[in-house]
Design a protein around this motif. Sequence first.
Motif, PDB file in Angstrom:
ATOM      1  N   ILE A   1      69.678  47.190  49.038  1.00 22.79           N
ATOM      2  CA  ILE A   1      70.964  47.754  49.449  1.00 22.79           C
ATOM      3  C   ILE A   1      71.642  46.873  50.506  1.00 22.79           C
ATOM      4  CG2 ILE A   1      70.208  49.206  51.381  1.00 22.79           C
ATOM      5  CD1 ILE A   1      71.880  51.477  50.053  1.00 22.79           C
ATOM      6  N   GLY A   2      71.029  45.744  50.836  1.00 27.06           N
ATOM      7  CA  GLY A   2      71.612  44.816  51.789  1.00 27.06           C
ATOM      8  C   GLY A   2      71.149  45.065  53.207  1.00 27.06           C
ATOM      9  N   HIS A   3      71.820  44.398  54.151  1.00 26.28           N
ATOM     10  CA  HIS A   3      71.393  44.402  55.549  1.00 26.28           C
ATOM     11  C   HIS A   3      72.421  45.107  56.435  1.00 26.28           C
ATOM     12  CE1 HIS A   3      68.595  41.419  54.056  1.00 26.28           C
ATOM     13  NE2 HIS A   3      69.621  40.709  53.601  1.00 26.28           N
ATOM     14  N   GLY A   4      71.933  45.651  57.535  1.00 30.26           N
ATOM     15  CA  GLY A   4      72.819  46.192  58.563  1.00 30.26           C
ATOM     16  C   GLY A   4      73.620  47.400  58.140  1.00 30.26           C
ATOM     17  N   ASN A   5      73.049  48.239  57.279  1.00 31.69           N
ATOM     18  CA  ASN A   5      73.788  49.416  56.823  1.00 31.69           C
ATOM     19  C   ASN A   5      73.877  50.454  57.941  1.00 31.69           C
ATOM     20  OD1 ASN A   5      73.973  52.241  55.496  1.00 31.69           O
ATOM     21  ND2 ASN A   5      74.579  50.830  53.862  1.00 31.69           N
ATOM     22  N   LYS A   6      75.088  50.769  58.354  1.00 35.99           N
ATOM     23  CA  LYS A   6      75.298  51.650  59.510  1.00 35.99           C
ATOM     24  C   LYS A   6      74.909  53.096  59.212  1.00 35.99           C
ATOM     25  CE  LYS A   6      78.860  48.869  61.763  1.00 35.99           C
ATOM     26  NZ  LYS A   6      77.896  48.410  62.791  1.00 35.99           N
ATOM     27  N   GLU A   7      75.073  53.534  57.973  1.00 36.64           N
ATOM     28  CA  GLU A   7      74.684  54.906  57.639  1.00 36.64           C
ATOM     29  C   GLU A   7      73.181  55.104  57.772  1.00 36.64           C
ATOM     30  OE1 GLU A   7      76.627  57.055  54.328  1.00 36.64           O
ATOM     31  OE2 GLU A   7      77.546  55.108  53.859  1.00 36.64           O
ATOM     32  N   ILE A   8      72.434  54.134  57.281  1.00 34.70           N
ATOM     33  CA  ILE A   8      70.979  54.226  57.398  1.00 34.70           C
ATOM     34  C   ILE A   8      70.560  54.116  58.860  1.00 34.70           C
ATOM     35  CG2 ILE A   8      68.794  53.090  56.830  1.00 34.70           C
ATOM     36  CD1 ILE A   8      69.988  52.385  54.113  1.00 34.70           C
ATOM     37  N   ALA A   9      71.180  53.187  59.581  1.00 32.45           N
ATOM     38  CA  ALA A   9      70.855  53.035  61.008  1.00 32.45           C
ATOM     39  C   ALA A   9      71.109  54.332  61.771  1.00 32.45           C
ATOM     40  CB  ALA A   9      71.673  51.891  61.603  1.00 32.45           C
ATOM     41  N   LYS A  10      72.178  55.029  61.415  1.00 35.10           N
ATOM     42  CA  LYS A  10      72.526  56.274  62.112  1.00 35.10           C
ATOM     43  C   LYS A  10      71.468  57.351  61.883  1.00 35.10           C
ATOM     44  CE  LYS A  10      76.438  59.527  62.588  1.00 35.10           C
ATOM     45  NZ  LYS A  10      75.813  60.780  62.134  1.00 35.10           N
ATOM     46  N   VAL A  11      71.043  57.539  60.626  1.00 27.41           N
ATOM     47  CA  VAL A  11      70.062  58.592  60.371  1.00 27.41           C
ATOM     48  C   VAL A  11      68.703  58.231  60.964  1.00 27.41           C
ATOM     49  CG1 VAL A  11      71.232  59.412  58.289  1.00 27.41           C
ATOM     50  CG2 VAL A  11      69.386  57.745  58.068  1.00 27.41           C
ATOM     51  N   VAL A  12      68.365  56.939  60.985  1.00 28.06           N
ATOM     52  CA  VAL A  12      67.106  56.511  61.599  1.00 28.06           C
ATOM     53  C   VAL A  12      67.138  56.785  63.102  1.00 28.06           C
ATOM     54  CG1 VAL A  12      65.697  54.494  62.193  1.00 28.06           C
ATOM     55  CG2 VAL A  12      66.494  54.817  59.843  1.00 28.06           C
ATOM     56  N   LYS A  13      68.246  56.451  63.743  1.00 25.05           N
ATOM     57  CA  LYS A  13      68.384  56.686  65.185  1.00 25.05           C
ATOM     58  C   LYS A  13      68.267  58.174  65.509  1.00 25.05           C
ATOM     59  CE  LYS A  13      71.575  55.894  69.067  1.00 25.05           C
ATOM     60  NZ  LYS A  13      71.783  57.285  69.452  1.00 25.05           N
ATOM     61  N   GLU A  14      68.977  58.984  64.730  1.00 24.08           N
ATOM     62  CA  GLU A  14      68.938  60.434  64.979  1.00 24.08           C
ATOM     63  C   GLU A  14      67.533  60.991  64.790  1.00 24.08           C
ATOM     64  OE1 GLU A  14      71.860  61.905  62.285  1.00 24.08           O
ATOM     65  OE2 GLU A  14      73.558  61.416  63.593  1.00 24.08           O
ATOM     66  N   GLN A  15      66.854  60.521  63.730  1.00 20.77           N
ATOM     67  CA  GLN A  15      65.504  61.026  63.479  1.00 20.77           C
ATOM     68  C   GLN A  15      64.542  60.571  64.578  1.00 20.77           C
ATOM     69  OE1 GLN A  15      64.554  63.218  60.920  1.00 20.77           O
ATOM     70  NE2 GLN A  15      62.778  63.333  62.266  1.00 20.77           N
ATOM     71  N   MET A  16      64.672  59.317  64.988  1.00 23.49           N
ATOM     72  CA  MET A  16      63.809  58.794  66.046  1.00 23.49           C
ATOM     73  C   MET A  16      64.006  59.572  67.345  1.00 23.49           C
ATOM     74  SD  MET A  16      61.871  56.166  65.092  1.00 23.49           S
ATOM     75  CE  MET A  16      61.585  55.146  66.535  1.00 23.49           C
ATOM     76  N   GLU A  17      65.247  59.941  67.616  1.00 24.20           N
ATOM     77  CA  GLU A  17      65.518  60.698  68.840  1.00 24.20           C
ATOM     78  C   GLU A  17      64.931  62.104  68.780  1.00 24.20           C
ATOM     79  OE1 GLU A  17      69.743  60.412  69.101  1.00 24.20           O
ATOM     80  OE2 GLU A  17      69.696  58.588  70.311  1.00 24.20           O
TER      81      GLU A  17
END
Length: 450
Positions: free
Chosen positions: A60-76
Motif C-alpha cells: 500500500i506504499g509508504h507514509g500512509n497517514k490513515e494507518i499512522a493515525k490508527v496506530v498512534k491512537e491504539q498505541m496511546e
Amino acid sequence: MLKNVNQNHIIASKEKKYVSNSQKIPYYPVAFQKGKGALLYDYENREYIDFLSSASSANIGHGNKEIAKVVKEQMENLAQYTLAYFYAREPVELARKLISVAPGDDNKKVMFSTTGSASIDGAIKLARAYTGRSKIISFCESYHGSTYGALSISAINTNMRKNIGPLLPEVYHFNYPNCIRCRYGKKEKSCKKECLKDIEYAFNYYLPAEEVAAVFIEPIAGDAGLIVPPKRYMKALHELCKKNGILFISDEIQQGVGRTGKWFGIEHFDIEPDLIVLGKSIGGGLPLGIVIGKSDIMDSLDAPGHLFSMTGNSTVCAAALKMIEIFEREDLNTRAYEMGEYIKNRFLELKEKYEIIGDVRGVGMSIAVDLVKNRNTMEKNYEAAAKICYRCIERGLILIFIGQSVLRVQPPIVITKEQVDKALDIVEKSINEYLNGQIGEEVFKITKGW
C-alpha cells in the motif's frame, strides 16, 4: 550519478560493525529515513522511486497517514496485551474480515503469528496434527522463510542451510513447474507435466502418499525468479492432493494482499486451498503473520501449540484493518492488475529493443524481467542483473534482482503512471550503459543478491 552519500555510507558501515552478517543480502549502500506512496528518501534527502515495496511488504506504499493515525491512537490506548490469556476486539475483527475475503465459504478460522515464517511453521504443525501424517512436500528454489520449519521446506540457497542441521525431517523437494527453463527439456506443446509425474512416481516407489501431510507451494515462485506456473499444472496438483487426502497449502506471503490483482495469488488458478499463509504486507507496515484455513483443520492443534506473547496484538491488527479498508475503498486490486499490465507492456517494448531481455512475465504487479546471455539457451546473466540494478539505484530507482538474473519489479500498488514512466527511463538508460561497458566491476564489491 549520485554523489556525497556520506550519511548512507556511515550507516552502512555501522551496520557491518553492530549487526549480524546473517541478516544481509546487500545490493547498494543506501539507508532510508522516510517515504511517501511509491517514493523513498535517504539520509541525504535524495528521492528514489520504489520498485521493490520493501520486498513486497509495503503493497500500500509508504507514509500512509490513515494507518499512522490508527496506530498512534491504539498505541496511546493499549499497544498490546497478550492474547494467550485474554481477549481484544481488533484481532477478532481482523480474523472476521480475512475470512470474508478468502476463497470458499466462511467456515474458516485464523491463526496469528508475528511473521510469515512463523506462520509457515504454524501451517506445518496444523498439517501434521490434522492428518496424523509426517511428510511434507515442497519445491526446489522455493523460499518460505527463515524459522526452522520454514527454512526446512525452503530450497533456494545452501548458505541458509549450512552448519545449522539437522533441519526438520521428512521434507521432500520436487521441481517447480518452470516452463521458461524446463528441467526436462520440454516446450509447452510437448509438455506432459513431467514435473508432476515426478511426484506421482515418488508416490509409487518411495514416498507413500498416505504418509504425506501437505504440499506447500507458492502460486508464483517469488525468489526463484517470479516463475508463473501453468494453470493446468496447479489444477492437477490440487486434484492429486485431494485424491490422496493431502493438504494443499498456498504460501501467499509475497504474492498475497493484492500483489497479483487479487487478494490471493492462488485465486488466479480457481483453487480453494486448505490453508493460506500470509505475512509481509498484511500488517499494513507492521509485523504480522496469518494462517487462514478450514475450521476443522485450524482446530486440530491443541493449545498452546502455536502462540506467542505479542501475536495478533491490537496495534498491528488495527493497522491491518485500516489497510484493508483503504484497499477496498480505493479498489487497489483492480489498480494492481491494470497498472501491472501497463508496466509489463512497457517492459515488453524494451524486450523488442534489447536482446539481453529474455523474458517478461508476471501477474498484476508481480513482474519478472529475465536478463540472459542468449535468448535461445536462456542462460542467466548475473553480471547484467547486478550491474543494471546497481546503476538504477544510483540513478534513483530501487530495483533488485533475484534468481541470479531476474529484475524483481514489485512496486507499491499506489505508484503513479508518471513514476512508472520515469522508472522505466532509468532502467533503459542503465541497460544502455551496461551494454556500452560503462558500469565497472566495482559493483561486485558491494552487490551480492540471491
